[in-house]
Design an enzyme around this catalytic site. Structure first.
Site, mmCIF file in Angstrom:
data_model
loop_
_atom_site.group_PDB
_atom_site.id
_atom_site.type_symbol
_atom_site.label_atom_id
_atom_site.label_comp_id
_atom_site.label_asym_id
_atom_site.label_seq_id
_atom_site.Cartn_x
_atom_site.Cartn_y
_atom_site.Cartn_z
ATOM 1 N N VAL A 1 20.458 -47.948 90.952
ATOM 2 C CA VAL A 1 20.305 -49.311 90.378
ATOM 3 C C VAL A 1 19.543 -50.235 91.599
ATOM 4 O O VAL A 1 18.818 -50.931 91.697
ATOM 5 C CB VAL A 1 21.271 -49.841 89.818
ATOM 6 C CG1 VAL A 1 21.172 -51.315 89.683
ATOM 7 C CG2 VAL A 1 21.715 -48.910 88.579
ATOM 8 N N LYS B 1 31.070 -52.124 85.024
ATOM 9 C CA LYS B 1 31.708 -52.319 83.695
ATOM 10 C C LYS B 1 33.178 -52.154 83.858
ATOM 11 O O LYS B 1 33.960 -53.014 83.347
ATOM 12 C CB LYS B 1 31.230 -51.624 82.638
ATOM 13 C CG LYS B 1 30.938 -50.157 82.936
ATOM 14 C CD LYS B 1 29.055 -49.866 82.935
ATOM 15 C CE LYS B 1 28.843 -48.748 83.612
ATOM 16 N NZ LYS B 1 27.730 -48.596 83.850
ATOM 17 N N VAL C 1 26.323 -54.204 81.104
ATOM 18 C CA VAL C 1 26.586 -53.955 79.731
ATOM 19 C C VAL C 1 24.919 -53.966 79.120
ATOM 20 O O VAL C 1 24.056 -54.481 79.167
ATOM 21 C CB VAL C 1 27.030 -55.222 78.941
ATOM 22 C CG1 VAL C 1 27.105 -54.947 77.566
ATOM 23 C CG2 VAL C 1 28.253 -55.341 79.345
ATOM 24 N N GLY D 1 22.292 -52.067 79.930
ATOM 25 C CA GLY D 1 21.185 -52.209 80.937
ATOM 26 C C GLY D 1 20.430 -53.425 80.774
ATOM 27 O O GLY D 1 20.824 -54.281 80.985
ATOM 28 N N GLY E 1 19.342 -38.758 85.923
ATOM 29 C CA GLY E 1 20.318 -39.874 86.441
ATOM 30 C C GLY E 1 20.849 -41.057 85.393
ATOM 31 O O GLY E 1 21.194 -42.073 86.261
ATOM 32 N N GLU F 1 26.858 -40.691 84.098
ATOM 33 C CA GLU F 1 28.014 -40.809 85.363
ATOM 34 C C GLU F 1 28.249 -39.921 85.686
ATOM 35 O O GLU F 1 28.176 -38.400 85.017
ATOM 36 C CB GLU F 1 29.323 -41.422 84.673
ATOM 37 C CG GLU F 1 28.948 -42.778 83.782
ATOM 38 C CD GLU F 1 29.053 -44.020 84.901
ATOM 39 O OE1 GLU F 1 29.328 -43.811 85.917
ATOM 40 O OE2 GLU F 1 28.554 -44.998 84.258
ATOM 41 N N ASP G 1 33.126 -45.263 78.855
ATOM 42 C CA ASP G 1 32.044 -46.377 79.259
ATOM 43 C C ASP G 1 31.624 -47.602 78.276
ATOM 44 O O ASP G 1 31.925 -48.633 78.805
ATOM 45 C CB ASP G 1 30.895 -45.554 79.827
ATOM 46 C CG ASP G 1 29.530 -46.377 80.106
ATOM 47 O OD1 ASP G 1 29.436 -46.916 81.169
ATOM 48 O OD2 ASP G 1 28.819 -46.688 79.019
ATOM 49 N N LYS H 1 32.196 -51.732 78.034
ATOM 50 C CA LYS H 1 31.479 -52.439 77.640
ATOM 51 C C LYS H 1 31.783 -53.595 76.538
ATOM 52 O O LYS H 1 31.426 -54.613 76.487
ATOM 53 C CB LYS H 1 29.915 -51.917 77.497
ATOM 54 C CG LYS H 1 29.332 -51.226 78.673
ATOM 55 C CD LYS H 1 28.387 -50.477 78.554
ATOM 56 C CE LYS H 1 27.662 -49.817 79.585
ATOM 57 N NZ LYS H 1 26.976 -48.440 79.568
ATOM 58 N N GLY I 1 19.233 -46.262 83.777
ATOM 59 C CA GLY I 1 17.899 -46.042 84.771
ATOM 60 C C GLY I 1 17.915 -47.253 85.759
ATOM 61 O O GLY I 1 18.428 -48.465 85.342
#
Lengths: 393, 393
Positions: free
Chosen positions: B15, B96, B123, B125, B178, B181, B192, B196, B294
């Site tokens: 990121v 998150k 949250v 992307g 990628g 997690e 995850d 969120k 991504g």
């Protein structure tokens, strides 16, 4: 803290009533002081003292700090909006034609007088597309913004396409349900989505474009052969306004029926729903979906604007002010399907490339590449009985 | 006018690199002064002088007014965020777990110190859901918010469901790409999306809910029989977190695999894409779609937050502050499908109503109504090999 709003409202139709229904259920620190309506004799669901036919009751009242304008007449709406903005009142409007036609001037007036004009309800009903373009995509290069912006023509397409209804019956039903304009040409001829496209493009690309310059072809010439053609290929036909960035320098705008496949997010947008597709350089493809017409959905968008005025929210027109605007152009090659009867039309249009050509006694079509400017030049030759043109990918 | 941001960034992974790529192409009146990274020996694409392993290089530098926190470790992220907010720095985070776990305290600190913490990138992307809940649905009663919040488990479901890939292969591929997690349980176990969901619910309903209290069942026990069952009925299985308003008083939250049909907007959300469905009292059903994972999509969300900080943007947590919060509850009846091997599990779960029951040598399932609290009480008995539970409508 939020500011107390004292509201004068022009119009009390479907959206006005929807808005009033919503406000009733809230505790929003706002008061609707006066409604200005056209027809004094109509029975109203609220006390008569709230209604007047005199615009001055709102415009000349210094205690009213917020004008909500929900009338059909674009010229009257323009006069009201300019006068209100210049006298220090903020304005919420849902009049797409008025805003699209006068946006450059209205942006200028807001800046000069420090007042705010919000119009989320003018574009795609409940979908917060203007707010997202303003707030969220303000630093993104957008490759394209397109979608289904007109609930009533989409409703008609759904009924005709999925349920085999006759075009006229579907149109009548849309009008009965209250999500078609009084003049159906505005919807089915692609004028309404064109106004919305011009507004969207100004926020997406910083460029104010006179809607008169934008090509719009509608669904009013759609025939059984076109529907059959689409179904054989598992495609649907949707009426799609599109703003497309070209080479990071130009922006191209048009409203055309389009054949789309099931891989397109707009494929499943049916009935009076709207959808907006945003292709962004980094965020990639984004899609927004919601009810595009009807009193409550549009009322909810107008209410969001009213609520935002409690915090003195303004559009920033950032892409325009930062001079990152793209230049409007019609020099763009489109791939289209053309059903026709008279061969001379094909010659006149001067396709740059013909890909498919089909002849049968009752059905002739051509698929090929053509320049957008050619379509604009020959719009009236295309918009005739026996001819239907749509984009195809 | 916008404020100049001097940024210190923690982390330079997928990121962080995506964000840097985006910023390069802009003229945003901001400067990234320092990156704090864990591993000093890794080769970097930027000058070595920009990198340090010493957090003080950012936290103790008074010229840095903005901290961007993009590290995996939730506890370290928490320490950094609290310290930055208390020392007058605004923070953008995409963590998150950290935010969901500490949100009540973090909201309090922001108010006390007048600083701002933004976390759109945490949250879904690229989808601007937090911003829309804050800005646009702040006066709407939301009946439900649900969606596909986890790109990697959705990618796995797409591959397993549509392409017949083996679960393990699809998981490995998601990790290679990628967008899974490091610990796959976070994704496929539904943790995850649970974090969120807790964040979304706090903005949608004004209620801070400890994620530990929320039921999450994942897709890790999905079997061939379940896929066959879904396909026979033209359904798909998606991992769906949901927040549901009940009687205008309570809010119920859970993360469960769900069987959904093609009439659900989430049906066509495939691969690493995310979608959010909002059911609002007046705006009606709204849907947001975009890339959920991504570097670039999440980077674009983080950038939107950074850009907003140039105008001192803050979340208002309005529904919480106006005490219009709903009360968290687990007393809610769900309709579920349960594949099982041992009959005693069915007895233990005490369904309030059994609708269908199927026995075969290699496949037993039950469809019935059950209270959410029952599922929470017996979570470990359900989360076992040979058992798969999913919501069904």
């Amino acid at each position: 803290m939020s500011k107390k709003l004292t509201i004068g409202m022009f119009g009390f139709g479907v959206v006005g009533q929807g808005l009033y229904d919503i406000i009733k259920t809230k505790n929003l620190n706002l008061e609707i002081k006066k409604f200005v309506i056209k027809n004094a004799d109509k029975a109203r669901s609220l006390p008569a003292s709230l209604f007047t036919t005199d615009a001055e009751a709102i415009l000349a009242d210094p205690t009213i700090n917020t004008v909500v304008e929900l009338i059909d007449d674009a010229e009257a709406a323009y006069t009201i909006t300019v006068r209100a903005l210049k006298s220090g009142k903020n304005v919420v409007s849902a009049n797409k034609k008025m805003i699209a036609t006068h946006l450059a001037e209205l942006a200028e007036i807001q800046q000069q007088y420090g007042t705010s004009l919000l119009y989320e309800g003018a574009v795609c009903g409940s979908i917060p597309i203007i707010r997202n373009l303003e707030e969220y995509y303000d630093n993104e290069l957008l490759h394209a913004v397109s979608g289904i912006f007109n609930g009533s023509s989409n409703y008609i397409l759904s009924k005709v396409f999925n349920e085999g209804q006759a075009y006229g019956d579907a149109l009548k039903k849309a009008q009965e349900l209250g999500f078609a304009e009084t003049d159906p040409t505005l919807d089915v001829g692609g004028y309404d989505p064109k106004y919305k496209l011009a507004i969207v493009a100004s926020h997406a690309y910083g460029t104010y474009i006179d809607p008169e310059l934008i090509l719009n072809l509608g669904i009013d010439k759609l025939g059984d052969q076109d529907i059959r053609f689409a179904k054989e290929k598992n495609l649907k036909i949707k009426l799609i306004p599109k703003a497309q960035e070209v080479n990071g320098e130009h922006v191209v705008l048009y409203v055309l029926p389009q054949f789309i496949g099931s891989d397109n997010m707009l494929f499943n947008v049916e009935n009076e729903n709207n959808g907006v597709l945003v292709k962004a350089a980094f965020a990639d493809e984004q899609f927004f979906y919601g009810k595009g017409a009807g009193g409550h959905p549009t009322g909810s968008a107008v209410l969001s604007d009213i609520a935002a005025l409690r915090y003195d929210y303004k559009y920033e027109y950032k892409k325009h002010l930062e001079a990152s605007s793209l230049v409007y152009s019609n020099d763009y090659e489109l791939k289209v399907y053309l059903r026709y009867t008279d061969d001379s039309l094909v010659e006149k249009l001067a396709f740059t490339e013909i890909i498919e050509r089909y002849y049968a006694p009752d059905f002739k079509y051509i698929i090929g590449h053509i320049n957008l400017q050619q379509l604009i030049n020959h719009r009236s030759a295309i918009h005739q009985d026996g001819v239907f043109l749509a984009g195809i990918s």
